[in-house]
Design a protein around this motif. Structure first.
Motif, PDB file in Angstrom:
ATOM      1  N   UNK A   1      52.511 -29.628  53.867  1.00  0.00           N
ATOM      2  CA  UNK A   1      52.408 -29.002  55.183  1.00  0.00           C
ATOM      3  C   UNK A   1      50.951 -28.773  55.585  1.00  0.00           C
TER       4      UNK A   1
ATOM      5  N   UNK B   1      57.957 -23.902  40.908  1.00  0.00           N
ATOM      6  CA  UNK B   1      56.620 -23.573  41.416  1.00  0.00           C
ATOM      7  C   UNK B   1      55.863 -24.825  41.844  1.00  0.00           C
TER       8      UNK B   1
ATOM      9  N   UNK C   1      52.228 -17.265  34.891  1.00  0.00           N
ATOM     10  CA  UNK C   1      53.431 -17.534  34.107  1.00  0.00           C
ATOM     11  C   UNK C   1      53.097 -18.389  32.894  1.00  0.00           C
TER      12      UNK C   1
ATOM     13  N   UNK D   1      56.973 -25.543  45.237  1.00  0.00           N
ATOM     14  CA  UNK D   1      56.306 -24.682  46.223  1.00  0.00           C
ATOM     15  C   UNK D   1      54.894 -25.217  46.495  1.00  0.00           C
TER      16      UNK D   1
ATOM     17  N   UNK E   1      55.120 -28.331  48.639  1.00  0.00           N
ATOM     18  CA  UNK E   1      55.449 -28.058  50.042  1.00  0.00           C
ATOM     19  C   UNK E   1      54.209 -27.570  50.785  1.00  0.00           C
ATOM     20  N   UNK E   2      53.485 -26.623  50.195  1.00  0.00           N
ATOM     21  CA  UNK E   2      52.283 -26.134  50.877  1.00  0.00           C
ATOM     22  C   UNK E   2      51.243 -27.244  51.010  1.00  0.00           C
TER      23      UNK E   2
ATOM     24  N   UNK F   1      47.857 -18.442  50.326  1.00  0.00           N
ATOM     25  CA  UNK F   1      49.027 -19.072  49.700  1.00  0.00           C
ATOM     26  C   UNK F   1      48.598 -19.891  48.483  1.00  0.00           C
TER      27      UNK F   1
ATOM     28  N   UNK G   1      45.523 -20.852  55.186  1.00  0.00           N
ATOM     29  CA  UNK G   1      46.578 -20.740  54.171  1.00  0.00           C
ATOM     30  C   UNK G   1      45.999 -20.549  52.761  1.00  0.00           C
TER      31      UNK G   1
ATOM     32  N   UNK H   1      48.126 -17.563  45.778  1.00  0.00           N
ATOM     33  CA  UNK H   1      49.414 -17.085  45.280  1.00  0.00           C
ATOM     34  C   UNK H   1      49.969 -18.071  44.275  1.00  0.00           C
ATOM     35  N   UNK H   2      49.983 -19.345  44.682  1.00  0.00           N
ATOM     36  CA  UNK H   2      50.516 -20.373  43.790  1.00  0.00           C
ATOM     37  C   UNK H   2      49.676 -20.422  42.514  1.00  0.00           C
TER      38      UNK H   2
ATOM     39  N   UNK I   1      50.383 -17.233  40.317  1.00  0.00           N
ATOM     40  CA  UNK I   1      51.734 -17.180  39.749  1.00  0.00           C
ATOM     41  C   UNK I   1      51.890 -18.271  38.698  1.00  0.00           C
TER      42      UNK I   1
ATOM     43  N   UNK J   1      46.066 -13.391  45.779  1.00  0.00           N
ATOM     44  CA  UNK J   1      47.253 -13.902  46.463  1.00  0.00           C
ATOM     45  C   UNK J   1      47.531 -13.171  47.766  1.00  0.00           C
ATOM     46  N   UNK J   2      48.097 -13.923  48.722  1.00  0.00           N
ATOM     47  CA  UNK J   2      48.698 -13.379  49.942  1.00  0.00           C
ATOM     48  C   UNK J   2      47.942 -12.248  50.586  1.00  0.00           C
ATOM     49  N   UNK J   3      48.606 -11.107  50.691  1.00  0.00           N
ATOM     50  CA  UNK J   3      48.062  -9.981  51.429  1.00  0.00           C
ATOM     51  C   UNK J   3      46.853  -9.347  50.766  1.00  0.00           C
ATOM     52  N   UNK J   4      46.627  -9.638  49.483  1.00  0.00           N
ATOM     53  CA  UNK J   4      45.505  -9.019  48.772  1.00  0.00           C
ATOM     54  C   UNK J   4      44.207  -9.793  48.977  1.00  0.00           C
TER      55      UNK J   4
END
Lengths: 368, 534, 211
Positions: C49, C39, C154, C42, C45-46, C143, C140, C146-147, C150, C127-130
């Motif tokens: 970018x 994670x 976790x 991830x 990376x985001x 995203x 973004x 989301x990160x 999650x 997150x995302x679509x919600x």
């Protein structure tokens, strides 16, 4: 008595004989297939100058592998026979040999580094398009390829390029991953939604080159084929002038011996009756990837016997398969989906003209 | 569990120690857990094999043969998913390893017996969840679950990835158990340099399992969330990055390839010295090579993605590093052949499988170089060449080694011998069938036939047909093995405690072994392959 | 097998069993590190970018609550460490009390986290679509959340798991199952709890102080 007893017996014997014969024939065909299979080894034809350079590398790798394979297998077989278990023979105690171990660590290291460098040099070529390369946009969607030219033309499942000029395909996907692969050119690239990747090539061999989708994309993955036509100067200038070039299969030789899925490859109004034109369209626009004319069910329903019939839709209602329904289904395919099929057809709005729809209708009518 | 040690008689062994179904289902004995794993993985092997035969039968001719495109896509997905996650990953470590690793290190059990049993049930639960989708819409994503197709598909990908997620824990438990067992439970005198190479291979495998499996657990979990609520990490429609999934996936799945093949190498490492009556040629180099492969395996995942639009710099590095996998692999292959040099080669079935392994694995390894080289990978990746390559490594490597190991250890497990003649003939059938099936696929791939194709151009018919015929040979050969092996359990000749005159510790006890493996813990005074035959 | 005076039959001594258990736990923790590492990758990376993404989006996290939680967890690590030391010395009662405090601190952490989550859900920072925040942030931003969800989710599951194990250890301590000779489960649980805290200590600056 004997003869009377048995017509049935004779028939049975005869059947067994026939079965035997077909079995033998099967065995013979298998033999034939093995020979034919062996005759087909090797790479596809070379469609570019790069392909020839690629083949040198490939053949070098084959040679290298054959050499090391031979060492291992000959060593194994010779030792197994020479030192086989027999009376009076005892194993010699050898725990290793450092010099030998260093030797067979070092030699492969050098060889793989050479192979790596060779691979990288060739790879750099296919990643570096010349600045004057002609650009064509490619869109992959379930399950067809769209090619957009600078002049605004859009072709489906067929693309025309000039021989001897660099061409760059800029590729993206509308839905899931696809892969664009031209075996004759030895190039391939994944087509990723949300990204624009590219490949480039300079065709040297005139004719038709097969294009495959190589990234698994669902039901009709294996039907997502396209034809790339490398045209000579005259045909290319015809094509550029927007002339719908009338190229017959004989004029465009197959680049390799396979049966092309749509070997006419020609633009629609290339003559023939309206129904014949429609049939050609169903090939060039990619309909055949999902719909057949012989009653076989693929991703979508077969056209066979459909015209004028009552079709049951997914929501339970019915509709007559007529001019209006065909037109609507081409432009808004997922509005009325036939029962038992998933809504997965892309829209052809802007890609199929009214004349072309008429040709398709004539074709559908002709399929009884 | 009983601590009773009063069954010292000849007939007392782990098979008759405790009766009834519960004495198996609730057992903490590593040997019984190994047997349960063995039967379960073999059951899944049977299902995966049926799927393979269906796939091959469909491909006997172009166009539709026996199923629709969607059914075909499900068939190859189940074949891949079952074979990878439920068969090849647990097959050697969890079945043979569970049984023999503690015995080879001279221990009474693994370090954490309850964790061991838990790993079995976790595996069973994951496998049951994943395979039950067969009746719940199925799954058609391919075993790689590439996004965004796996997000969009209407089939039941969620349950299958959760199954893989759960099975991951089982793999981690096994790995953790083996690492601690090897570190802490070695018999007196069993120094690291006297450790059998099978243990070395399992040790390296366990390290990979512990380090790589959590990443696939995370990846499958994220994919599950992506499907359930659209978290947008992998989904391009929500701004996510579909290629990131491939990075995550291969970060696990490339090392996982070595989870599958290293134990196979370990088995071959045992068989070749025993049937050559000679110590392993270059024991240290062989052990180091295993670790070399395991280490490199973590930094080569990008070679699965040369055409995926990752950067050219990444391609450069991954291709370069991947090349170094060839070096330790070469060391191992040369070492095996050199071990036979001036040995006394005994042609028994396990050794025949070792020959088959060498033949097939060498081809598998060499064709790997084609795929590690950038330019040639661009042409060959996603085609049948890749399919042929990994079957040569996975089936040719792992399954041949497993079959060799099964024949090698069968007398120890059951105390009975199998029929040697039948075993040799079946081995030949499997070996020939294997090559007839998969060699044509190299040619199909280099000629351009993409993988996962339901339909193909007529020019590929002959090779595909040949491949299908070969699959029938493999099927027949494996069925034959199953028949005489099961027969051997009940009616086979009684086996002595050490029918192959091997030196490793599992052979220094009765066949089948005592409930606690050894009546007295052995003392080790020499290396594992010092036969010193008279 | 659970008898405190005996070691399992396949170990030669209790000390050997303790060593093995401890090593097993370390291996497990390495495995956990890799789980979270995925994670963090991830996240990286985001971040690489979209350099401006974290900068903009982190403002929507409440760093004060995050900081409070960091302090809460560090305190719980301290009480856990003291609890283990007490167990090693055979001071059962003291050990039990310290473990209880650790459990309570873990609960405080979860309560604060609960209020944070509720606030985010209410605002549509999902997150995302919600994702449905009333004004545009960064393209973004979904995203980022989301990160965020999650990763913290976790971690939260690990905290809950920790509470369950701590409660079990607490019960066993009260029953007097541990002595200064046998305290393996307490020590191992302690190690696990430190790991859970450590993950948060990385999480907090990466998410809340991302500028």
């Amino acid at each position: 008595m004997f003869f009377g007893a048995d017509n049935a017996g004779v028939m049975k014997l005869y059947c067994e004989y026939k079965q035997m014969k077909s079995l033998l024939k099967g065995a013979w065909t298998s033999m034939f297939f093995v020979t034919e299979a062996l005759a087909q080894t090797g790479l596809p034809p070379q469609g570019t100058e790069y392909a020839a350079r690629f083949d040198s590398l490939y053949n070098f790798l084959i040679g290298l592998s054959a050499f090391f394979f031979a060492i291992v297998i000959i060593g194994m077989v010779v030792f197994a026979i020479k030192y086989r278990d027999r009376a009076g023979w005892k194993a010699k105690y050898i725990h290793g040999n450092t010099a030998l171990e260093i030797f067979w660590t070092a030699i492969p290291t050098v060889l793989v580094l050479i192979v790596f460098a060779w691979g990288w040099i060739l790879y750099k070529d296919i990643r570096t398009p010349p600045s004057d390369a002609m650009e064509i946009k490619v869109i992959g969607k379930q399950w067809l390829w769209q090619f957009q030219y600078e002049d605004g033309r859009t072709l489906v499942n067929e693309v025309y390029v000039p021989v001897g000029k660099p061409v760059k395909l800029i590729m993206t996907s509308d839905d899931v991953l696809h892969g664009f692969f031209i075996p004759n050119f030895r190039i391939k690239r994944d087509v990723v939604p949300g990204m624009h990747g590219y490949i480039w090539f300079e065709a040297t061999k005139e004719g038709r080159h097969q294009v495959y989708c190589t990234a698994y994309c669902g039901t009709a993955h294996s039907g997502m084929l396209a034809s790339l036509y490398a045209l000579n100067e005259k045909d290319w200038s015809d094509f550029q002038r927007g002339k719908k070039i009338n190229v017959e299969p004989a004029h465009i030789p197959l680049a390799f011996g396979g049966v092309a899925p749509n070997d006419s490859g020609a633009a629609p109004s290339s003559g023939g009756s309206l129904a014949e034109q429609g049939k050609k369209l169903s090939q060039t626009k990619g309909c055949v990837a999902c719909h057949t004319e012989d009653g076989t069910t693929r991703i979508g329903p077969s056209y066979k016997g459909l015209w004028g019939s009552k079709v049951e839709l997914a929501d339970g209602s019915t509709v007559i398969f007529n001019e209006d329904y065909v037109t609507e289904s081409i432009y808004e395919p997922n509005k009325k989906v036939v029962k038992g099929f998933v809504p997965s057809m892309p829209t052809f709005k802007g890609q199929v003209s009214a004349e072309e729809i008429n040709a398709l209708i004539a074709y559908f009518k002709s399929i009884k | 569990m009983s601590h009773d040690e009063h069954h010292a008689g000849e007939s007392s062994n782990y098979l008759n120690h405790g009766k009834g179904i519960m004495s198996w289902l609730a057992t903490l004995d590593h040997k019984r857990i190994g047997i349960m794993y063995l039967w379960t993985t073999l059951l899944f092997f049977f299902f995966g094999g049926i799927a393979a035969l269906l796939v091959r039968y469909e491909l006997i001719a172009p166009g539709q043969t026996i199923m629709t495109a969607d059914q075909y896509n499900k068939a190859f997905t189940y074949h891949g998913t079952i074979m990878v996650f439920m068969v090849i990953i647990p097959l050697i470590p969890a079945a043979l390893g569970n049984f023999f690793l503690p015995m080879q290190v001279g221990a009474k059990d693994v370090a954490f017996p309850r964790l061991n049993l838990a790993s079995y049930y976790v595996y069973l639960a994951g496998a049951a969840l994943a395979t039950s989708t067969l009746f719940l819409k199925g799954v058609d994503t391919g075993w790689t679950f590439y996004t965004p197709y796996s997000i969009r598909t209407g089939t039941n990908a969620s349950m299958v990835v959760m199954g893989a997620f759960i099975m991951g824990f089982s793999s981690i438990f096994t790995g953790l158990n083996f690492i601690v067992t090897i570190h802490k439970l070695r018999a007196p005198g069993l120094t690291w340099s006297r450790l059998p190479l099978f243990c070395w291979a399992l040790y390296a495998t366990s390290i990979i399992q512990v380090l790589a499996t959590p990443v696939i657990a995370l990846t499958t979990f994220l994919l599950f969330l992506e499907r359930a609520m659209g978290i947008g990490i992998f989904d391009p429609a929500l701004g996510g990055d579909p290629v990131l999934f491939q990075h995550f996936f291969w970060f696990y799945s490339h090392p996982a390839v070595y989870i599958m093949v290293l134990p196979g190498m370990g088995v071959i490492n045992e068989i070749i010295p025993v049937f050559s009556r000679k110590p392993m040629f270059g024991y240290t180099a062989m052990a180091l090579a295993i670790f070399g492969i395991a280490l490199v395996s973590f930094v080569v995942w990008g070679h699965h993605m040369f055409v995926s639009n990752q950067s050219d710099l990444a391609n450069f590095l991954f291709s370069l590093i991947t090349m170094f996998v060839a070096v330790p692999t070469g060391v191992k292959v040369f070492g095996w052949v050199a071990t036979m040099y001036k040995g006394r080669i005994i042609f028994k079935t396990p050794m025949l499988y070792a020959f088959a392994f060498l033949f097939v694995f060498t081809i598998g390894g060499l064709t790997g170089i084609f795929l590690a080289t950038l330019a040639s990978d661009v042409h060959l990746t996603h085609t049948y060449f890749v399919v042929a390559h990994f079957h040569y490594v996975m089936v040719g490597g792992t399954i041949m080694a497993f079959l060799g190991g099964m024949h090698y250890w069968w007398p120890k497990i059951w105390g009975r011998m199998y029929n040697e003649t039948q075993a040799k003939l079946a081995c030949l059938v499997i070996f020939l069938g294997f090559n007839v099936t998969f060699f044509p696929q190299f040619v199909l791939g280099s000629r351009g036939m993409p993988r996962r194709y339901y339909d193909y151009l007529p020019e590929f018919t002959a090779l595909n047909r040949m491949s299908t015929y070969g699959s029938w040979m493999i099927g027949a050969g494996l069925l034959w093995v199953a028949i005489y092996m099961i027969y051997a359990i009940y009616r086979g000749e009684k086996a002595s405690s050490n029918p192959w005159n091997a030196m490793t510790l599992e052979w220094q006890t009765t066949s089948p072994p005592h409930h606690e493996n050894f009546t007295t813990i052995p003392k080790v005074t020499d290396g594992p392959y010092e036969f010193k035959d008279a | 097998m659970g008898n405190k005076n005996h070691h399992a039959h396949h170990f030669e001594s209790a000390a050997a069993e303790f060593e093995a258990s401890k090593q097993g736990l370390w291996v497990f923790l390495v495995n956990e590190v890799l789980f979270f590492a995925g994670l963090f990758v991830a996240y990286a990376i985001y971040r690489i970018l979209n350099p401006d993404l974290m900068h903009e989006a982190h403002k929507y996290l409440n760093w004060k609550l995050g900081a409070t939680n960091t302090v809460v967890l560090i305190c719980s690590s301290l009480t856990m460490a003291l609890g283990v030391t007490a167990a090693q010395k055979g001071q059962q009662k003291k050990s039990a009390n310290l473990i209880l405090v650790t459990i309570l601190l873990a609960c405080v952490f979860l309560v604060i986290k609960y209020f944070e989550y509720m606030h985010k859900i209410h605002e549509g920072l999902l997150p995302g679509g919600l994702f449905s925040y009333h004004e545009p942030i960064h393209p973004k931003a979904p995203q980022f959340f989301s990160v965020y969800f999650v990763l913290t989710g976790l971690h939260g599951i690990h905290v809950i798991g920790g509470i369950v194990v701590l409660a079990w250890i607490y019960m066993r301590t009260l029953r007097g199952e541990f002595t200064d000779k046998y305290f393996t489960p307490v020590e191992c649980t302690g190690l696990y709890w430190h790991f859970v805290d450590l993950v948060w200590i990385y999480l907090f600056p990466l998410l809340y102080l991302a500028s």
